[in-house]
Design an enzyme around this catalytic site. Structure first.
Site, PDB file in Angstrom:
ATOM      1  N   TYR A   1       7.062  -9.925   7.079  1.00  0.00           N
ATOM      2  CA  TYR A   1       6.804  -8.502   7.267  1.00  0.00           C
ATOM      3  C   TYR A   1       7.350  -8.079   8.628  1.00  0.00           C
ATOM      4  O   TYR A   1       7.351  -8.888   9.579  1.00  0.00           O
ATOM      5  CB  TYR A   1       5.297  -8.207   7.256  1.00  0.00           C
ATOM      6  CG  TYR A   1       4.646  -8.272   5.903  1.00  0.00           C
ATOM      7  CD1 TYR A   1       4.620  -7.155   5.083  1.00  0.00           C
ATOM      8  CD2 TYR A   1       4.050  -9.444   5.452  1.00  0.00           C
ATOM      9  CE1 TYR A   1       4.014  -7.207   3.825  1.00  0.00           C
ATOM     10  CE2 TYR A   1       3.447  -9.501   4.198  1.00  0.00           C
ATOM     11  CZ  TYR A   1       3.435  -8.380   3.396  1.00  0.00           C
ATOM     12  OH  TYR A   1       2.833  -8.427   2.165  1.00  0.00           O
TER      13      TYR A   1
ATOM     14  N   ASP B   1       0.819  -1.215   0.000  1.00  0.00           N
ATOM     15  CA  ASP B   1       0.000   0.000   0.000  1.00  0.00           C
ATOM     16  C   ASP B   1       0.852   1.265   0.000  1.00  0.00           C
ATOM     17  O   ASP B   1       2.046   1.228   0.300  1.00  0.00           O
ATOM     18  CB  ASP B   1      -0.881   0.021   1.257  1.00  0.00           C
ATOM     19  CG  ASP B   1      -2.144  -0.808   1.080  1.00  0.00           C
ATOM     20  OD1 ASP B   1      -2.472  -1.166  -0.061  1.00  0.00           O
ATOM     21  OD2 ASP B   1      -2.795  -1.100   2.108  1.00  0.00           O
TER      22      ASP B   1
END
Lengths: 253, 253
Positions: free
Chosen positions: A111, A53
Protein backbone atom coordinates in the site's frame (compact mmCIF):
# COMPACT_ATOMS: atom_id res chain seq x y z
CA UNK A 1 -13.59 -23.52 -17.35
CA UNK A 2 -10.64 -21.16 -17.65
CA UNK A 3 -9.53 -19.15 -14.64
CA UNK A 4 -8.50 -15.62 -15.53
CA UNK A 5 -6.48 -13.30 -13.30
CA UNK A 6 -6.77 -9.56 -13.96
CA UNK A 7 -4.59 -6.75 -12.66
CA UNK A 8 -6.73 -3.61 -12.52
CA UNK A 9 -6.36 0.02 -11.55
CA UNK A 10 -9.16 2.27 -10.40
CA UNK A 11 -9.82 5.80 -9.25
CA UNK A 12 -11.86 5.18 -6.08
CA UNK A 13 -13.34 8.71 -6.01
CA UNK A 14 -16.75 7.90 -7.41
CA UNK A 15 -17.13 4.38 -6.03
CA UNK A 16 -18.68 3.20 -2.75
CA UNK A 17 -15.69 0.89 -2.33
CA UNK A 18 -14.83 -2.40 -3.99
CA UNK A 19 -17.41 -4.81 -2.60
CA UNK A 20 -20.75 -5.15 -4.37
CA UNK A 21 -23.72 -3.45 -2.65
CA UNK A 22 -27.19 -3.04 -4.06
CA UNK A 23 -27.89 0.47 -5.36
CA UNK A 24 -24.28 1.64 -4.89
CA UNK A 25 -21.64 2.05 -7.60
CA UNK A 26 -18.83 -0.37 -6.69
CA UNK A 27 -15.75 -1.75 -8.44
CA UNK A 28 -16.93 -5.35 -8.11
CA UNK A 29 -20.35 -4.31 -9.40
CA UNK A 30 -18.91 -2.66 -12.52
CA UNK A 31 -16.60 -5.63 -13.20
CA UNK A 32 -19.46 -8.12 -12.86
CA UNK A 33 -21.68 -5.94 -15.07
CA UNK A 34 -18.95 -5.92 -17.77
CA UNK A 35 -18.50 -9.71 -17.47
CA UNK A 36 -22.26 -10.30 -17.71
CA UNK A 37 -22.35 -8.26 -20.95
CA UNK A 38 -19.49 -10.34 -22.38
CA UNK A 39 -21.24 -13.57 -21.25
CA UNK A 40 -24.61 -12.61 -22.80
CA UNK A 41 -26.26 -11.89 -19.47
CA UNK A 42 -24.84 -14.81 -17.48
CA UNK A 43 -23.57 -13.82 -14.01
CA UNK A 44 -19.81 -14.29 -13.48
CA UNK A 45 -18.52 -13.77 -9.95
CA UNK A 46 -15.40 -11.64 -9.41
CA UNK A 47 -13.01 -12.58 -6.57
CA UNK A 48 -10.71 -9.75 -5.48
CA UNK A 49 -7.47 -10.02 -3.47
CA UNK A 50 -9.33 -8.07 -0.79
CA UNK A 51 -11.66 -5.11 -0.33
CA UNK A 52 -10.83 -1.44 -0.56
CA UNK A 53 -12.99 1.23 1.11
CA UNK A 54 -14.98 4.07 -0.46
CA UNK A 55 -12.54 6.64 -1.92
CA UNK A 56 -9.49 4.32 -1.77
CA UNK A 57 -7.62 3.88 -5.08
CA UNK A 58 -5.76 0.97 -6.66
CA UNK A 59 -2.75 1.02 -8.96
CA UNK A 60 -2.63 -2.78 -9.24
CA UNK A 61 -5.47 -4.65 -7.55
CA UNK A 62 -5.78 -8.33 -8.47
CA UNK A 63 -9.03 -10.24 -9.11
CA UNK A 64 -9.93 -13.57 -10.67
CA UNK A 65 -13.01 -15.03 -12.35
CA UNK A 66 -13.91 -18.22 -14.18
CA UNK A 67 -15.32 -18.47 -17.68
CA UNK A 68 -16.12 -21.14 -20.24
CA UNK A 69 -15.37 -18.63 -23.02
CA UNK A 70 -12.18 -19.31 -24.94
CA UNK A 71 -10.57 -15.91 -25.28
CA UNK A 72 -6.84 -15.32 -25.36
CA UNK A 73 -5.57 -13.39 -22.30
CA UNK A 74 -5.02 -10.22 -24.39
CA UNK A 75 -8.56 -10.51 -25.75
CA UNK A 76 -9.94 -10.56 -22.20
CA UNK A 77 -8.16 -7.28 -21.51
CA UNK A 78 -9.59 -5.64 -24.64
CA UNK A 79 -13.11 -7.04 -24.11
CA UNK A 80 -13.25 -5.91 -20.47
CA UNK A 81 -11.82 -2.44 -21.13
CA UNK A 82 -14.39 -1.93 -23.91
CA UNK A 83 -17.20 -2.57 -21.38
CA UNK A 84 -15.77 -0.89 -18.27
CA UNK A 85 -16.30 2.75 -17.25
CA UNK A 86 -13.25 5.04 -17.60
CA UNK A 87 -12.42 5.03 -13.87
CA UNK A 88 -11.58 1.28 -13.93
CA UNK A 89 -8.91 -0.07 -16.26
CA UNK A 90 -7.66 -3.60 -16.79
CA UNK A 91 -3.86 -3.43 -17.05
CA UNK A 92 -3.21 -7.11 -17.65
CA UNK A 93 -5.07 -10.40 -17.98
CA UNK A 94 -3.61 -13.91 -17.87
CA UNK A 95 -4.89 -17.45 -17.58
CA UNK A 96 -3.92 -19.01 -14.24
CA UNK A 97 -4.05 -22.57 -12.86
CA UNK A 98 -7.45 -23.84 -11.64
CA UNK A 99 -6.10 -23.84 -8.06
CA UNK A 100 -5.29 -20.08 -8.08
CA UNK A 101 -7.31 -17.83 -5.78
CA UNK A 102 -6.86 -14.02 -5.81
CA UNK A 103 -7.54 -13.75 -2.08
CA UNK A 104 -6.14 -16.94 -0.52
CA UNK A 105 -2.91 -17.04 -2.54
CA UNK A 106 -1.69 -13.48 -1.78
CA UNK A 107 1.98 -13.54 -0.78
CA UNK A 108 2.47 -9.83 -0.22
CA UNK A 109 0.51 -6.62 -0.52
CA UNK A 110 1.90 -3.13 -0.95
CA UNK A 111 0.00 0.00 0.00
CA UNK A 112 1.10 3.59 -0.47
CA UNK A 113 -0.29 6.68 1.22
CA UNK A 114 0.19 10.25 -0.02
CA UNK A 115 0.14 13.44 2.01
CA UNK A 116 0.27 16.96 0.59
CA UNK A 117 2.12 18.80 3.35
CA UNK A 118 0.99 22.34 2.49
CA UNK A 119 -1.09 24.97 4.20
CA UNK A 120 -3.10 25.91 1.08
CA UNK A 121 -5.34 23.12 -0.29
CA UNK A 122 -5.14 22.20 -3.98
CA UNK A 123 -8.63 21.40 -5.34
CA UNK A 124 -7.14 19.20 -8.09
CA UNK A 125 -5.43 16.92 -5.57
CA UNK A 126 -8.26 16.70 -3.05
CA UNK A 127 -9.49 13.26 -4.17
CA UNK A 128 -5.93 11.85 -4.44
CA UNK A 129 -3.92 12.96 -1.40
CA UNK A 130 -4.53 13.93 2.22
CA UNK A 131 -3.79 17.63 2.60
CA UNK A 132 -2.09 18.07 5.97
CA UNK A 133 -0.91 21.56 6.94
CA UNK A 134 1.26 20.84 10.03
CA UNK A 135 5.06 20.73 10.12
CA UNK A 136 6.32 17.13 10.28
CA UNK A 137 9.62 15.66 11.48
CA UNK A 138 10.24 13.07 8.75
CA UNK A 139 13.36 11.58 10.39
CA UNK A 140 11.39 10.72 13.55
CA UNK A 141 8.58 9.25 11.43
CA UNK A 142 11.12 7.07 9.63
CA UNK A 143 12.53 5.90 12.98
CA UNK A 144 9.01 5.10 14.20
CA UNK A 145 8.23 3.19 10.97
CA UNK A 146 10.91 0.62 11.78
CA UNK A 147 9.09 -0.31 15.01
CA UNK A 148 6.12 -1.46 12.90
CA UNK A 149 8.22 -3.82 10.76
CA UNK A 150 8.32 -7.50 11.68
CA UNK A 151 5.67 -9.68 13.34
CA UNK A 152 3.36 -8.05 15.90
CA UNK A 153 -0.16 -8.21 17.29
CA UNK A 154 -1.72 -5.19 15.53
CA UNK A 155 -4.82 -4.85 17.77
CA UNK A 156 -3.79 -1.28 18.73
CA UNK A 157 -3.32 -0.35 15.07
CA UNK A 158 -6.49 -1.75 13.50
CA UNK A 159 -10.16 -0.86 13.64
CA UNK A 160 -11.85 -1.83 16.89
CA UNK A 161 -14.97 -2.46 14.76
CA UNK A 162 -13.19 -5.16 12.74
CA UNK A 163 -15.19 -8.36 12.65
CA UNK A 164 -12.07 -10.52 12.41
CA UNK A 165 -12.39 -13.17 15.11
CA UNK A 166 -8.97 -14.73 14.56
CA UNK A 167 -5.46 -13.66 15.32
CA UNK A 168 -4.46 -10.03 14.93
CA UNK A 169 -0.83 -10.99 14.46
CA UNK A 170 0.53 -9.81 11.12
CA UNK A 171 3.99 -9.42 9.58
CA UNK A 172 5.04 -6.18 7.91
CA UNK A 173 8.09 -6.16 5.64
CA UNK A 174 8.38 -2.39 5.15
CA UNK A 175 6.99 0.74 6.79
CA UNK A 176 8.87 3.68 5.32
CA UNK A 177 8.23 7.29 4.38
CA UNK A 178 10.05 10.00 2.51
CA UNK A 179 9.49 13.57 1.47
CA UNK A 180 9.60 14.85 -2.12
CA UNK A 181 8.93 18.59 -1.98
CA UNK A 182 5.54 19.04 -0.32
CA UNK A 183 4.54 15.42 -1.02
CA UNK A 184 5.13 12.74 1.62
CA UNK A 185 4.94 9.13 0.43
CA UNK A 186 4.42 6.20 2.82
CA UNK A 187 5.18 2.64 1.67
CA UNK A 188 3.74 -0.29 3.65
CA UNK A 189 4.40 -3.86 2.55
CA UNK A 190 3.28 -6.99 4.36
CA UNK A 191 1.87 -10.48 4.10
CA UNK A 192 -1.53 -9.25 5.21
CA UNK A 193 -3.30 -6.27 6.75
CA UNK A 194 -6.18 -5.86 9.20
CA UNK A 195 -9.10 -3.49 8.61
CA UNK A 196 -7.95 0.18 8.58
CA UNK A 197 -4.44 -0.92 9.61
CA UNK A 198 -2.58 1.15 6.98
CA UNK A 199 -4.61 4.27 7.72
CA UNK A 200 -4.13 3.92 11.51
CA UNK A 201 -0.36 3.30 11.20
CA UNK A 202 -0.03 6.40 8.97
CA UNK A 203 -2.15 8.40 11.45
CA UNK A 204 0.16 7.26 14.27
CA UNK A 205 3.27 8.20 12.26
CA UNK A 206 1.77 11.70 11.85
CA UNK A 207 1.50 11.93 15.66
CA UNK A 208 5.22 11.10 15.83
CA UNK A 209 5.93 13.70 13.12
CA UNK A 210 4.20 16.33 15.26
CA UNK A 211 6.07 15.30 18.46
CA UNK A 212 2.92 14.07 20.15
CA UNK A 213 4.38 10.58 20.32
CA UNK A 214 8.00 9.35 20.28
CA UNK A 215 9.25 6.43 18.13
CA UNK A 216 10.29 4.65 21.34
CA UNK A 217 6.68 4.64 22.59
CA UNK A 218 5.47 2.44 19.69
CA UNK A 219 6.39 -0.91 21.40
CA UNK A 220 4.42 0.21 24.50
CA UNK A 221 1.39 0.97 22.29
CA UNK A 222 1.59 -2.53 20.74
CA UNK A 223 1.54 -4.03 24.25
CA UNK A 224 -1.58 -2.13 25.30
CA UNK A 225 -3.72 -3.76 22.55
CA UNK A 226 -5.95 -0.69 22.66
CA UNK A 227 -7.07 1.13 19.49
CA UNK A 228 -7.60 4.33 21.54
CA UNK A 229 -3.85 4.66 22.10
CA UNK A 230 -3.02 4.96 18.37
CA UNK A 231 -3.36 7.96 16.06
CA UNK A 232 -6.44 8.87 14.01
CA UNK A 233 -7.49 6.89 10.96
CA UNK A 234 -6.31 9.11 8.11
CA UNK A 235 -8.85 9.73 5.29
CA UNK A 236 -9.27 7.23 2.43
CA UNK A 237 -8.38 9.43 -0.55
CA UNK A 238 -4.60 9.31 0.15
CA UNK A 239 -4.55 5.49 0.12
CA UNK A 240 -3.54 3.33 -2.88
CA UNK A 241 -3.45 -0.45 -3.08
CA UNK A 242 -0.17 -0.38 -5.01
CA UNK A 243 0.59 -4.02 -5.76
CA UNK A 244 -0.45 -7.58 -4.90
CA UNK A 245 2.15 -10.31 -5.25
CA UNK A 246 1.58 -14.04 -5.75
CA UNK A 247 3.99 -16.93 -5.82
CA UNK A 248 3.11 -18.05 -9.30
CA UNK A 249 3.50 -14.66 -10.98
CA UNK A 250 6.79 -12.82 -10.96
CA UNK A 251 5.26 -9.40 -10.49
CA UNK A 252 1.61 -8.59 -10.76
CA UNK A 253 2.30 -5.10 -12.13
CA UNK B 1 -22.69 47.67 0.51
CA UNK B 2 -19.20 46.39 -0.22
CA UNK B 3 -18.48 44.69 -3.52
CA UNK B 4 -16.14 41.69 -3.17
CA UNK B 5 -14.29 40.04 -6.01
CA UNK B 6 -13.15 36.42 -5.48
CA UNK B 7 -10.70 34.39 -7.51
CA UNK B 8 -11.65 30.75 -7.14
CA UNK B 9 -10.45 27.37 -8.36
CA UNK B 10 -12.59 24.28 -8.70
CA UNK B 11 -12.40 20.68 -9.76
CA UNK B 12 -15.38 20.45 -12.13
CA UNK B 13 -15.61 16.63 -11.93
CA UNK B 14 -18.51 16.39 -9.52
CA UNK B 15 -20.40 19.54 -10.53
CA UNK B 16 -23.16 19.97 -13.13
CA UNK B 17 -21.35 23.09 -14.33
CA UNK B 18 -21.12 26.56 -12.86
CA UNK B 19 -24.63 27.95 -13.28
CA UNK B 20 -27.19 27.29 -10.56
CA UNK B 21 -29.83 24.64 -11.37
CA UNK B 22 -32.39 23.24 -8.97
CA UNK B 23 -31.50 19.76 -7.71
CA UNK B 24 -28.03 19.78 -9.31
CA UNK B 25 -24.72 20.37 -7.56
CA UNK B 26 -23.24 23.52 -9.16
CA UNK B 27 -20.39 25.89 -8.37
CA UNK B 28 -22.70 28.90 -8.16
CA UNK B 29 -25.07 26.89 -5.94
CA UNK B 30 -22.27 25.97 -3.48
CA UNK B 31 -20.94 29.55 -3.39
CA UNK B 32 -24.42 30.97 -2.73
CA UNK B 33 -25.03 28.32 -0.06
CA UNK B 34 -21.76 29.32 1.67
CA UNK B 35 -22.65 33.03 1.44
CA UNK B 36 -26.14 32.39 2.84
CA UNK B 37 -24.56 30.60 5.84
CA UNK B 38 -22.25 33.57 6.44
CA UNK B 39 -25.19 36.00 6.05
CA UNK B 40 -27.43 34.09 8.50
CA UNK B 41 -29.71 32.70 5.81
CA UNK B 42 -29.97 35.82 3.63
CA UNK B 43 -29.56 35.11 -0.10
CA UNK B 44 -26.50 36.73 -1.74
CA UNK B 45 -26.24 36.45 -5.52
CA UNK B 46 -22.93 35.41 -7.08
CA UNK B 47 -21.96 36.92 -10.46
CA UNK B 48 -19.31 34.90 -12.34
CA UNK B 49 -17.11 36.09 -15.22
CA UNK B 50 -18.96 33.50 -17.28
CA UNK B 51 -20.24 29.94 -17.16
CA UNK B 52 -18.27 26.74 -17.37
CA UNK B 53 -19.86 23.43 -18.43
CA UNK B 54 -20.25 20.20 -16.48
CA UNK B 55 -16.81 18.63 -15.96
CA UNK B 56 -14.85 21.78 -16.90
CA UNK B 57 -12.32 22.97 -14.32
CA UNK B 58 -11.08 26.40 -13.22
CA UNK B 59 -7.66 27.45 -11.95
CA UNK B 60 -8.70 31.10 -11.56
CA UNK B 61 -12.35 31.85 -12.21
CA UNK B 62 -13.54 35.29 -11.06
CA UNK B 63 -16.85 36.08 -9.37
CA UNK B 64 -18.26 39.04 -7.45
CA UNK B 65 -20.97 39.52 -4.85
CA UNK B 66 -22.24 42.35 -2.67
CA UNK B 67 -22.52 42.34 1.10
CA UNK B 68 -23.32 44.76 3.90
CA UNK B 69 -21.00 42.77 6.19
CA UNK B 70 -17.78 44.53 7.07
CA UNK B 71 -15.13 41.86 6.75
CA UNK B 72 -11.55 42.48 5.66
CA UNK B 73 -10.76 40.88 2.28
CA UNK B 74 -8.60 38.18 3.92
CA UNK B 75 -11.43 37.41 6.33
CA UNK B 76 -13.78 36.82 3.37
CA UNK B 77 -11.35 34.24 2.02
CA UNK B 78 -11.17 32.40 5.36
CA UNK B 79 -14.94 32.58 5.99
CA UNK B 80 -15.79 31.27 2.52
CA UNK B 81 -13.21 28.46 2.54
CA UNK B 82 -14.52 27.32 5.94
CA UNK B 83 -18.01 26.92 4.42
CA UNK B 84 -17.14 25.60 0.94
CA UNK B 85 -16.76 21.92 -0.03
CA UNK B 86 -13.19 20.74 -0.74
CA UNK B 87 -13.58 20.82 -4.54
CA UNK B 88 -14.01 24.63 -4.56
CA UNK B 89 -11.33 26.88 -3.09
CA UNK B 90 -11.17 30.66 -2.80
CA UNK B 91 -7.61 31.72 -3.72
CA UNK B 92 -8.04 35.44 -3.17
CA UNK B 93 -10.66 37.99 -2.14
CA UNK B 94 -10.51 41.76 -2.52
CA UNK B 95 -12.87 44.69 -2.23
CA UNK B 96 -13.51 46.31 -5.62
CA UNK B 97 -15.18 49.53 -6.72
CA UNK B 98 -19.02 49.59 -6.79
CA UNK B 99 -18.90 49.84 -10.61
CA UNK B 100 -16.95 46.56 -11.02
CA UNK B 101 -18.75 43.66 -12.70
CA UNK B 102 -17.12 40.20 -12.97
CA UNK B 103 -18.77 39.53 -16.34
CA UNK B 104 -19.00 42.88 -18.09
CA UNK B 105 -15.52 44.12 -17.16
CA UNK B 106 -13.53 41.11 -18.42
CA UNK B 107 -10.55 42.28 -20.48
CA UNK B 108 -9.11 38.90 -21.33
CA UNK B 109 -9.74 35.25 -20.61
CA UNK B 110 -7.26 32.43 -20.80
CA UNK B 111 -8.24 28.80 -21.27
CA UNK B 112 -5.96 25.78 -21.32
CA UNK B 113 -6.73 22.35 -22.66
CA UNK B 114 -4.77 19.18 -21.80
CA UNK B 115 -4.41 16.04 -23.87
CA UNK B 116 -2.75 12.83 -22.72
CA UNK B 117 -1.34 11.52 -26.00
CA UNK B 118 -0.97 7.86 -25.03
CA UNK B 119 -2.51 4.62 -26.19
CA UNK B 120 -3.07 3.25 -22.66
CA UNK B 121 -5.56 5.26 -20.52
CA UNK B 122 -4.57 6.38 -17.02
CA UNK B 123 -7.54 6.10 -14.63
CA UNK B 124 -6.06 8.78 -12.35
CA UNK B 125 -6.02 11.36 -15.16
CA UNK B 126 -9.40 10.53 -16.69
CA UNK B 127 -11.25 13.46 -15.08
CA UNK B 128 -8.42 15.94 -15.81
CA UNK B 129 -7.19 15.37 -19.37
CA UNK B 130 -8.51 14.06 -22.67
CA UNK B 131 -6.78 10.77 -23.44
CA UNK B 132 -6.14 10.73 -27.19
CA UNK B 133 -4.26 7.75 -28.65
CA UNK B 134 -3.48 8.97 -32.20
CA UNK B 135 -0.12 10.28 -33.44
CA UNK B 136 -0.19 14.07 -33.79
CA UNK B 137 1.93 16.45 -35.86
CA UNK B 138 2.49 19.25 -33.33
CA UNK B 139 4.31 21.56 -35.77
CA UNK B 140 1.31 21.57 -38.14
CA UNK B 141 -1.04 22.17 -35.19
CA UNK B 142 1.10 25.15 -34.13
CA UNK B 143 0.97 26.54 -37.70
CA UNK B 144 -2.81 26.10 -37.75
CA UNK B 145 -3.16 27.82 -34.36
CA UNK B 146 -1.79 31.06 -35.81
CA UNK B 147 -4.72 31.18 -38.30
CA UNK B 148 -7.11 31.44 -35.34
CA UNK B 149 -5.34 34.44 -33.82
CA UNK B 150 -6.71 37.92 -34.54
CA UNK B 151 -10.28 39.04 -35.22
CA UNK B 152 -12.61 36.60 -37.03
CA UNK B 153 -16.24 35.57 -37.28
CA UNK B 154 -16.14 32.33 -35.26
CA UNK B 155 -19.50 30.87 -36.47
CA UNK B 156 -17.73 27.78 -37.88
CA UNK B 157 -15.90 27.26 -34.58
CA UNK B 158 -18.72 27.65 -32.06
CA UNK B 159 -21.77 25.63 -31.11
CA UNK B 160 -24.59 25.82 -33.66
CA UNK B 161 -26.94 25.53 -30.66
CA UNK B 162 -25.60 28.76 -29.14
CA UNK B 163 -28.38 31.17 -28.26
CA UNK B 164 -26.19 34.22 -28.88
CA UNK B 165 -28.14 36.50 -31.20
CA UNK B 166 -25.41 39.08 -31.68
CA UNK B 167 -22.14 39.14 -33.53
CA UNK B 168 -19.98 36.05 -33.62
CA UNK B 169 -16.87 38.14 -34.23
CA UNK B 170 -14.26 37.63 -31.53
CA UNK B 171 -10.56 38.46 -31.14
CA UNK B 172 -8.08 35.82 -30.04
CA UNK B 173 -4.65 36.90 -28.80
CA UNK B 174 -3.02 33.48 -28.61
CA UNK B 175 -3.78 29.97 -29.88
CA UNK B 176 -0.70 27.86 -29.19
CA UNK B 177 0.16 24.30 -28.28
CA UNK B 178 3.22 22.42 -27.17
CA UNK B 179 4.16 18.92 -26.18
CA UNK B 180 5.76 17.93 -22.87
CA UNK B 181 6.32 14.17 -22.97
CA UNK B 182 2.92 12.57 -23.55
CA UNK B 183 1.07 15.72 -22.41
CA UNK B 184 -0.05 18.31 -24.97
CA UNK B 185 -1.02 21.72 -23.61
CA UNK B 186 -3.14 24.20 -25.59
CA UNK B 187 -3.25 27.87 -24.56
CA UNK B 188 -6.09 30.07 -25.86
CA UNK B 189 -6.31 33.73 -24.85
CA UNK B 190 -8.86 36.23 -26.08
CA UNK B 191 -11.17 39.10 -25.23
CA UNK B 192 -14.16 36.78 -25.28
CA UNK B 193 -15.25 33.31 -26.37
CA UNK B 194 -18.46 31.88 -27.86
CA UNK B 195 -20.14 28.74 -26.52
CA UNK B 196 -17.91 25.64 -27.02
CA UNK B 197 -15.42 27.73 -29.02
CA UNK B 198 -12.29 26.52 -27.17
CA UNK B 199 -13.33 22.88 -27.42
CA UNK B 200 -14.16 23.15 -31.15
CA UNK B 201 -10.89 24.95 -31.97
CA UNK B 202 -8.93 22.26 -30.10
CA UNK B 203 -10.95 19.56 -31.92
CA UNK B 204 -10.08 21.22 -35.24
CA UNK B 205 -6.38 21.43 -34.32
CA UNK B 206 -6.49 17.67 -33.64
CA UNK B 207 -7.81 17.16 -37.20
CA UNK B 208 -4.79 19.14 -38.44
CA UNK B 209 -2.50 17.05 -36.21
CA UNK B 210 -3.85 13.89 -37.83
CA UNK B 211 -3.46 15.28 -41.40
CA UNK B 212 -7.20 15.34 -42.00
CA UNK B 213 -7.06 19.10 -42.43
CA UNK B 214 -4.20 21.42 -43.44
CA UNK B 215 -3.36 24.68 -41.64
CA UNK B 216 -3.97 26.53 -44.91
CA UNK B 217 -7.59 25.32 -45.03
CA UNK B 218 -8.51 27.17 -41.78
CA UNK B 219 -9.27 30.53 -43.52
CA UNK B 220 -11.60 28.69 -45.91
CA UNK B 221 -13.43 27.11 -42.95
CA UNK B 222 -13.88 30.57 -41.36
CA UNK B 223 -15.48 31.78 -44.63
CA UNK B 224 -18.00 28.93 -44.76
CA UNK B 225 -19.61 29.92 -41.42
CA UNK B 226 -20.66 26.31 -40.99
CA UNK B 227 -20.14 24.41 -37.72
CA UNK B 228 -20.21 21.11 -39.66
CA UNK B 229 -16.89 21.96 -41.35
CA UNK B 230 -14.92 22.15 -38.08
CA UNK B 231 -13.55 19.32 -35.91
CA UNK B 232 -15.40 17.61 -33.09
CA UNK B 233 -16.07 19.31 -29.75
CA UNK B 234 -13.43 17.74 -27.50
CA UNK B 235 -14.67 16.50 -24.09
CA UNK B 236 -14.99 18.88 -21.11
CA UNK B 237 -12.58 17.25 -18.66
CA UNK B 238 -9.45 18.52 -20.46
CA UNK B 239 -10.60 22.16 -20.26
CA UNK B 240 -9.49 24.68 -17.61
CA UNK B 241 -10.54 28.30 -17.26
CA UNK B 242 -7.00 29.37 -16.44
CA UNK B 243 -7.25 33.10 -15.77
CA UNK B 244 -9.57 36.09 -16.09
CA UNK B 245 -8.00 39.52 -16.43
CA UNK B 246 -9.56 42.90 -15.59
CA UNK B 247 -8.28 46.39 -16.12
CA UNK B 248 -8.32 47.35 -12.48
CA UNK B 249 -6.38 44.33 -11.17
CA UNK B 250 -2.83 43.63 -12.25
CA UNK B 251 -3.25 39.89 -12.42
CA UNK B 252 -6.18 37.96 -11.07
CA UNK B 253 -4.05 34.91 -10.20
Amino acid sequence: MAKIKCVISYDGTNFSGLQIQSRERTIQGELEKALAKIHKGVYVKVHPSGRTDKGVHAKAQAVHFESDYNLLPGEWKRALNAMLPPDIHVNKTEEVSPSFHARFDVMEKEYRYYILNESEPDVFKHYYVYQYPHTLDIVKMQEAGIYFEGTHDFTTFSSAKASVKGSKVRTLLEVSCHRDGSCIEFVLRGHGFLYNMVRIIVGSLLEVGRDKLTPEEIPYLFEQKDRQMAGDTVPPQGLYLWNVRYEETENSQ
